[in-house]
Write a protein that holds these residues in place. Structure first.
Motif, PDB file in Angstrom:
ATOM      1  N   UNK A   1      -4.834  -3.303 -12.947  1.00  0.00           N
ATOM      2  CA  UNK A   1      -4.720  -4.758 -12.874  1.00  0.00           C
ATOM      3  C   UNK A   1      -3.250  -5.152 -13.015  1.00  0.00           C
ATOM      4  N   UNK A   2      -2.633  -5.489 -11.916  1.00  0.00           N
ATOM      5  CA  UNK A   2      -1.223  -5.859 -11.910  1.00  0.00           C
ATOM      6  C   UNK A   2      -0.994  -6.859 -10.783  1.00  0.00           C
ATOM      7  N   UNK A   3      -0.090  -7.779 -11.030  1.00  0.00           N
ATOM      8  CA  UNK A   3       0.278  -8.793 -10.047  1.00  0.00           C
ATOM      9  C   UNK A   3       1.475  -8.269  -9.267  1.00  0.00           C
ATOM     10  N   UNK A   4       1.340  -8.167  -7.944  1.00  0.00           N
ATOM     11  CA  UNK A   4       2.433  -7.600  -7.155  1.00  0.00           C
ATOM     12  C   UNK A   4       3.641  -8.540  -7.117  1.00  0.00           C
ATOM     13  N   UNK A   5       3.476  -9.782  -7.585  1.00  0.00           N
ATOM     14  CA  UNK A   5       4.638 -10.673  -7.701  1.00  0.00           C
ATOM     15  C   UNK A   5       5.521 -10.292  -8.890  1.00  0.00           C
TER      16      UNK A   5
ATOM     17  N   UNK B   1       4.726  -9.872  -1.330  1.00  0.00           N
ATOM     18  CA  UNK B   1       5.232  -8.880  -0.376  1.00  0.00           C
ATOM     19  C   UNK B   1       6.693  -8.547  -0.648  1.00  0.00           C
ATOM     20  N   UNK B   2       7.498  -9.560  -0.977  1.00  0.00           N
ATOM     21  CA  UNK B   2       8.916  -9.307  -1.272  1.00  0.00           C
ATOM     22  C   UNK B   2       9.077  -8.369  -2.460  1.00  0.00           C
ATOM     23  N   UNK B   3       8.312  -8.594  -3.516  1.00  0.00           N
ATOM     24  CA  UNK B   3       8.402  -7.724  -4.695  1.00  0.00           C
ATOM     25  C   UNK B   3       7.914  -6.312  -4.381  1.00  0.00           C
TER      26      UNK B   3
ATOM     27  N   UNK C   1       4.251 -14.546   9.565  1.00  0.00           N
ATOM     28  CA  UNK C   1       5.526 -14.458  10.282  1.00  0.00           C
ATOM     29  C   UNK C   1       6.650 -14.097   9.305  1.00  0.00           C
ATOM     30  N   UNK C   2       6.667 -14.733   8.136  1.00  0.00           N
ATOM     31  CA  UNK C   2       7.696 -14.418   7.147  1.00  0.00           C
ATOM     32  C   UNK C   2       7.549 -12.993   6.634  1.00  0.00           C
ATOM     33  N   UNK C   3       6.321 -12.571   6.400  1.00  0.00           N
ATOM     34  CA  UNK C   3       6.085 -11.209   5.899  1.00  0.00           C
ATOM     35  C   UNK C   3       6.603 -10.180   6.898  1.00  0.00           C
ATOM     36  N   UNK C   4       6.321 -10.372   8.181  1.00  0.00           N
ATOM     37  CA  UNK C   4       6.792  -9.412   9.176  1.00  0.00           C
ATOM     38  C   UNK C   4       8.322  -9.393   9.244  1.00  0.00           C
ATOM     39  N   UNK C   5       8.939 -10.546   9.002  1.00  0.00           N
ATOM     40  CA  UNK C   5      10.398 -10.565   8.951  1.00  0.00           C
ATOM     41  C   UNK C   5      10.944  -9.727   7.807  1.00  0.00           C
ATOM     42  N   UNK C   6      10.326  -9.831   6.641  1.00  0.00           N
ATOM     43  CA  UNK C   6      10.738  -9.016   5.497  1.00  0.00           C
ATOM     44  C   UNK C   6      10.486  -7.534   5.750  1.00  0.00           C
TER      45      UNK C   6
END
Length: 371
Positions: free
Chosen positions: A55-59, A101-103, A155-160
């Motif tokens: 149980x962890x938050x990927x943020x 996703x960024x983290x 769209x933002x995720x694919x950019x990252x």
């Protein structure tokens, strides 16, 4: 070589949980970790078998510690969400999708063990407009960028992800753009939409619908996890259905709605918790979207087991949807009306049905046979 330690995000949702269960059943994988902010259901946890839930938050940067401690070599990011109500609202959904996703990518970039990354995306990145081409390939530029919501997040995720690939070219990255899922067990907006007794559609529009069976979606993710197949791939079944055809095949009634009233109807269905349709999905019902899957078959090496029609029929049969209108009764009533009108025409019999018309006497003299 097959992966040794796999980390799957979003295991409390159906797709991530099913993938973790499939990978845990593979003896060639030493360890499977499933992470999410909420525990999976009891049934999902039972099917996950030996997979471990964390149980962890990927943020949270703590996800980097989980990756380094477990020495994860393959990361499958399957937690992309398109349902604001299930994510605690639009703002929370955006944070989970984009900030999470960024983290996760930052943790993978710093890792010395991660050697493969698989990212779930969506064909919503192509948008939906009246100027769209007949089919979208992986290199087709969208005619209208998504203005917001789930599609803009993707769209933002694919950019990252592209930026990550430039910083870590040694890690193969597979991006899978999925069409909408359907199937007996699929818990998606489209499944809820076609389960409504009266299905709203935009007046004057009949969109083309391309679907993918839920089991095929899990199989695609499994193959991407087990092999190095870098690149961007459209993932969808062969063939399309017109929206009106799909509604009839499900035994539902269609309710044409003028286009200016569509956002109002969408808000009502969301508030009533009938269908959690986002604005970009509402636009999809206007114009439809079909993608080219040639690259999926030729380069990725996967061909879906179900076509769009077969996947939809399996959904209808598996859900045991009872038709709102008895088609046999409608056909019977139609035949009675036609026969009743035919009996009133000259030359037809009375109550016994259509009689044979007397053939007119041929007044043309017979021709002599040619010798």
């Amino acid at each position: 070589m097959p992966p040794s330690v796999v980390l799957v995000t979003g295991v409390s949702r159906q797709l991530g949980g099913d993938l973790a269960a499939r990978l845990a059943a593979d003896p060639s994988i030493d360890r499977v970790l499933g992470v999410d902010t909420t525990p999976p259901s009891r049934d999902t946890r039972r099917r996950m078998g030996r997979a471990e839930f964390v149980r962890v938050d990927i943020r949270n940067p703590l996800i980097g510690k989980v990756i380094s401690t477990a020495k994860v070599d393959t990361v499958v990011h399957a937690s992309l969400s398109g349902h604001p109500s299930a994510s605690g609202g639009r703002s929370m959904m955006m944070e989970m999708n984009v900030i999470g996703t960024m983290q996760l990518l930052a943790a993978c970039q710093k890792s010395d063990t991660v050697g493969r990354l698989v990212v779930r995306s969506t064909t919503s990145v192509y948008g939906a407009s009246p100027r769209d081409p007949a089919t979208f390939s992986e290199t087709t530029e969208p005619k209208a960028l998504p203005p917001g919501g789930y599609a803009k997040d993707a769209v933002e995720i694919e950019g990252y992800v592209r930026s990550f690939s430039r910083r870590r070219p040694d890690i193969p990255v597979t991006t899978l753009r999925f069409v909408n899922f359907i199937g007996p067990r699929a818990d998606t907006a489209f499944a809820h939409y076609f389960s409504l007794p009266v299905v709203p559609m935009v007046l004057g529009f009949d969109a083309r619908v391309q679907l993918l069976h839920h089991e095929d979606a899990v199989a695609v993710l499994e193959r991407a996890t087990m092999h190095d197949l870098p690149g961007v791939y459209n993932v969808g079944a062969d063939g399309v259905l017109m929206l009106s055809q799909a509604i009839r095949r499900a035994g539902r009634l269609s309710l044409p709605i003028p286009e200016p009233l569509v956002p109002w109807v969408g808000r009502i269905t969301r508030r009533a918790r009938l269908v959690d349709f986002s604005p970009e999905q509402m636009r999809l019902l206007n114009y439809g979207r079909v993608v080219d899957t040639t690259k999926l078959k030729n380069e990725f090496g996967f061909e879906p087991r179900w076509t769009t029609v077969q996947a939809f029929d399996d959904f209808v049969a598996g859900r045991a949807l009872r038709p709102v209108v008895d088609t046999d009764r409608v056909v019977g009533v139609g035949e009675s009306l036609v026969l009743g009108a035919a009996r009133r025409l000259p030359g037809f019999g009375g109550d016994t049905g259509p009689a044979q018309l007397d053939a007119p006497q041929d007044q043309t003299p017979a021709l002599a046979p040619v010798r």
